[in-house]
Design a protein around this motif. Structure first.
Motif, PDB file in Angstrom:
ATOM      1  N   UNK A 187      34.416  37.649  53.743  1.00  0.00           N
ATOM      2  CA  UNK A 187      34.083  37.768  52.490  1.00  0.00           C
ATOM      3  C   UNK A 187      35.082  38.371  51.522  1.00  0.00           C
ATOM      4  N   UNK A 188      35.951  39.314  51.863  1.00  0.00           N
ATOM      5  CA  UNK A 188      37.048  40.017  51.277  1.00  0.00           C
ATOM      6  C   UNK A 188      38.048  38.486  50.923  1.00  0.00           C
ATOM      7  N   UNK A 189      38.253  37.728  52.065  1.00  0.00           N
ATOM      8  CA  UNK A 189      39.290  36.656  51.539  1.00  0.00           C
ATOM      9  C   UNK A 189      38.750  35.773  50.514  1.00  0.00           C
ATOM     10  N   UNK A 190      37.467  35.536  50.736  1.00  0.00           N
ATOM     11  CA  UNK A 190      36.836  34.792  49.692  1.00  0.00           C
ATOM     12  C   UNK A 190      37.064  35.403  48.415  1.00  0.00           C
ATOM     13  N   UNK A 191      36.639  36.689  48.089  1.00  0.00           N
ATOM     14  CA  UNK A 191      36.981  37.339  47.080  1.00  0.00           C
ATOM     15  C   UNK A 191      38.408  37.253  46.457  1.00  0.00           C
ATOM     16  N   UNK A 192      39.370  37.403  47.436  1.00  0.00           N
ATOM     17  CA  UNK A 192      40.837  37.343  47.072  1.00  0.00           C
ATOM     18  C   UNK A 192      41.027  35.866  46.436  1.00  0.00           C
ATOM     19  N   UNK A 193      40.560  34.732  46.906  1.00  0.00           N
ATOM     20  CA  UNK A 193      40.625  33.519  46.298  1.00  0.00           C
ATOM     21  C   UNK A 193      39.918  33.212  44.955  1.00  0.00           C
ATOM     22  N   UNK A 194      38.768  34.119  44.696  1.00  0.00           N
ATOM     23  CA  UNK A 194      38.055  33.721  43.580  1.00  0.00           C
ATOM     24  C   UNK A 194      38.857  34.624  42.558  1.00  0.00           C
ATOM     25  N   UNK A 195      39.507  35.947  42.741  1.00  0.00           N
ATOM     26  CA  UNK A 195      40.474  36.519  41.994  1.00  0.00           C
ATOM     27  C   UNK A 195      41.456  35.720  41.583  1.00  0.00           C
ATOM     28  N   UNK A 196      42.229  35.277  42.609  1.00  0.00           N
ATOM     29  CA  UNK A 196      43.534  34.269  42.245  1.00  0.00           C
ATOM     30  C   UNK A 196      43.224  33.323  41.247  1.00  0.00           C
ATOM     31  N   UNK A 197      42.215  32.353  41.785  1.00  0.00           N
ATOM     32  CA  UNK A 197      41.807  31.255  41.060  1.00  0.00           C
ATOM     33  C   UNK A 197      41.475  31.526  39.516  1.00  0.00           C
ATOM     34  N   UNK A 198      40.683  32.722  39.140  1.00  0.00           N
ATOM     35  CA  UNK A 198      40.394  33.249  37.982  1.00  0.00           C
ATOM     36  C   UNK A 198      41.587  33.733  37.080  1.00  0.00           C
ATOM     37  N   UNK A 199      42.568  34.562  37.632  1.00  0.00           N
ATOM     38  CA  UNK A 199      43.472  35.141  36.941  1.00  0.00           C
ATOM     39  C   UNK A 199      45.032  34.925  37.166  1.00  0.00           C
ATOM     40  N   UNK A 200      44.988  34.194  38.453  1.00  0.00           N
ATOM     41  CA  UNK A 200      46.560  33.831  39.093  1.00  0.00           C
ATOM     42  C   UNK A 200      47.376  35.285  39.274  1.00  0.00           C
TER      43      UNK A 200
END
Length: 572
Positions: A187-200
């Motif tokens: 879940x944490x990795x999925x959250x990291x992917x969402x963060x990076x996709x949103x703000x780079x």
């Protein structure tokens, strides 16, 4: 004194990585020295004791000088790896180093084993040091990826420690613990992917800056995903069911360090995410309900237990709710109370689990159905239980009472109806905690042993190593009634440290107050991590707030690389 201070101030940036580097080096060294147990112990105790002094020194200097950062590998933030030492992180480092050293003393004094003769003692010390490294890295990480790395180091080390002895009960609980932790990591990795996709970016200060321009719905969804990951590690309701099954099966010393530190790493991650990244407070109401449910359901579960380890595991869950209470208020006062309560709870909860280990050594069991007369058999043990027990129950003037008062005052300052519901829940939980601690006292310490339902029998080995039917008389167990001096001394040190929190509550609350204020003021943290020019109006890309080209991150990176020779034109 001033000369020493002037000498130490320039050295602070060099101190920042040592809490991560030293345990890693010591773990490798103890692994090499696996055939030389005495040398292993000397290395481990020396490093852990040195870390107490190092972290206490950093706390004093950071409190005086402000946030200290270290950019690793020659890459400036937000590109490189940043370690951040502020009042919050160093406060947690200091108290965790005290716990880690005391528990190691306890482990060495009992021979590290918990009743078995075939446990892999040689691997315990390096694994324990890796656990220390993971805890310290999580507290110092300035970016989400290295926070994830710290969590994973904790997972690997904690699984080894949880299954020491390889008994069926420990392996079963260990497998369950690992499965839950792996789910949390995914879940944490999925959250990291969402963060990076949103703000780079994954630098927390930089995420917070760019997250202000992400649509509120997307921002709340990302925060919710991260809260699930952190909530599993913090054991908040309804993500707490794994903890009461996993912790009681481990050796007492392992349970103690898990209870004291590992859940607080999850709480720390929630504090960082709420105060630095997701500052709009969109999920504060949800956090309030989570805090209320965690407090009440945890303590109700504790009241239904007959084994002291399971009972303390449920109280551990319950009192995590107090910290979430402080975070959910979204104020500096509430956050200060949460930090103070976390420091208090780390010391008190660890002390109580170490006391359970002493009870198992003294009486051969941690079951309330078998215990009695401990106050007569061992008055010193009774005192070691009584002090942290009433502290946890919130009796004045102990730190548990003071921490709850800070949180109640913060809730009253908030003034909302939900804050008053939380205050009522916190008071009720405190009363029920005191009731539960008194029940343990009356049954295990005050009651005559012959009046206990199963007082005539005890376990052949401590409960984690024995099957439920394995009952023999006291004379068949060689270590019953023997309480090594080192185990009692290390427990006394932690109980004394919890009392010191009460005595020094004024200065400590001032530090936690300043820690909360600097955490709440995002400009302080961002300036320290990203540099004083991160809001320079001449930086066109930052003035546009990452809005114009959000869907073309790769193009933005290429553009930044072209102009990278001029740092004033590089987007954070």
């Amino acid at each position: 004194m001033s000369e020493l201070y002037d000498f130490l101030v320039p050295l602070v940036p060099y101190m920042v990585p040592l809490p991560v580097i030293l345990p890693a080096v010591a773990a490798a060294l103890t692994l090499v020295l696996s055939k030389y147990l005495t040398a292993q112990r000397i290395v481990t105790l020396t490093v852990l004791f040195f870390l107490i002094g190092l972290n206490a020194t950093m706390l004093y200097l950071v409190d005086r000088e402000g946030i200290q950062t270290l950019q690793m590998g020659g890459w400036d933030a937000p590109i490189g790896v940043t370690l951040v030492a502020d009042r919050l992180s160093v406060s947690m480092l200091t108290v965790s180093s005290i716990v880690l050293f005391s528990v190691m003393m306890y482990a060495i004094s009992q021979g590290i084993r918990d009743g078995g003769k075939d446990e892999p003692v040689a691997v315990f010390l390096p694994t324990y040091l890796l656990l220390s490294m993971g805890v310290n890295l999580a507290f110092l990480a300035g970016d989400l990826f290295n926070l994830y790395v710290g969590f994973e180091v904790l997972l690997v080390a904690s699984y080894v420690l949880l299954t020491l002895g390889a008994s069926p009960a420990r392996v079963r609980s260990g497998v369950g613990y690992v499965m839950v932790s792996m789910a949390s990591s995914m879940v944490f990795l999925f959250g990291l992917a969402m963060v990076y996709a949103s703000v780079g970016t994954l630098n927390m200060a930089h995420i917070g800056l760019r997250m202000e321009d992400v649509p509120s719905g997307t921002r709340s969804a990302i925060f919710a995903v991260l809260l699930v990951a952190f909530g599993i590690k913090a054991a908040v309701f309804p993500l707490d069911s794994w903890l009461p099954d996993a912790y009681p099966t481990a050796p007492s010393l392992v349970t103690a360090v898990f209870a004291g530190l590992l859940t607080k790493v999850g709480v720390y991650a929630i504090i960082r995410a709420r105060s630095i990244i997701f500052t709009d407070g969109s999920l504060d109401t949800m956090l309030m309900w989570v805090a209320l449910a965690t407090m009440l359901i945890g303590i109700l579960g504790a009241m239904a237990q007959n084994d002291i380890k399971r009972l303390l595991s449920f109280t551990l869950v319950s009192h995590i709710g107090y910290m979430i209470f402080g975070v959910s208020l979204g104020s500096a006062h509430g956050l200060s109370g949460a930090i103070f309560y976390a420091i208090h709870h780390i010391l008190v909860q660890t002390s109580l689990f170490l006391v359970v280990g002493l009870i198992e050594r003294q009486a051969g069991s941690s079951s309330l159905r078998r215990l009695g007369s401990l106050a007569y058999i061992s008055p010193a043990l009774a005192i070691l239980y009584f002090i942290p027990a009433i502290n946890l129950g919130g009796i004045p003037p102990f730190s548990g009472f003071l921490g709850k008062i800070m949180l109640i005052e913060a809730g009253a300052d908030d003034g909302g109806w939900m804050a008053w519901v939380l205050i009522a829940g916190a008071v009720l939980t405190s009363l029920l905690t005191l009731y539960t601690m008194v029940i343990v006292w009356s049954k295990a310490f005050w009651r005559d042993r012959k009046d206990a339902p199963d007082g005539a029998t005890v376990l052949a080995r401590p409960a984690p190593l024995a099957d439920i039917q394995d009952e023999v008389s006291v004379k068949d167990r060689g270590d019953v009634g023997r309480m090594p001096f080192g185990m009692a001394l290390s427990t006394t040190i932690l109980v004394g440290a919890s009392l010191a929190v009460s005595v020094l509550a004024g200065p400590l609350s001032s530090i936690t107050g300043r820690a909360a204020e600097s955490a709440q003021d995002v400009n302080i943290y961002r300036t320290a991590v990203l540099g004083p020019n991160y809001l320079d109006p001449s930086r066109t890309l930052e003035m546009e707030r990452y809005d114009a080209n959000r869907d073309d991150i790769s193009h933005r990176v290429d553009s930044n690389n072209v102009s990278s020779s001029d740092p004033e034109e590089v987007a954070p």
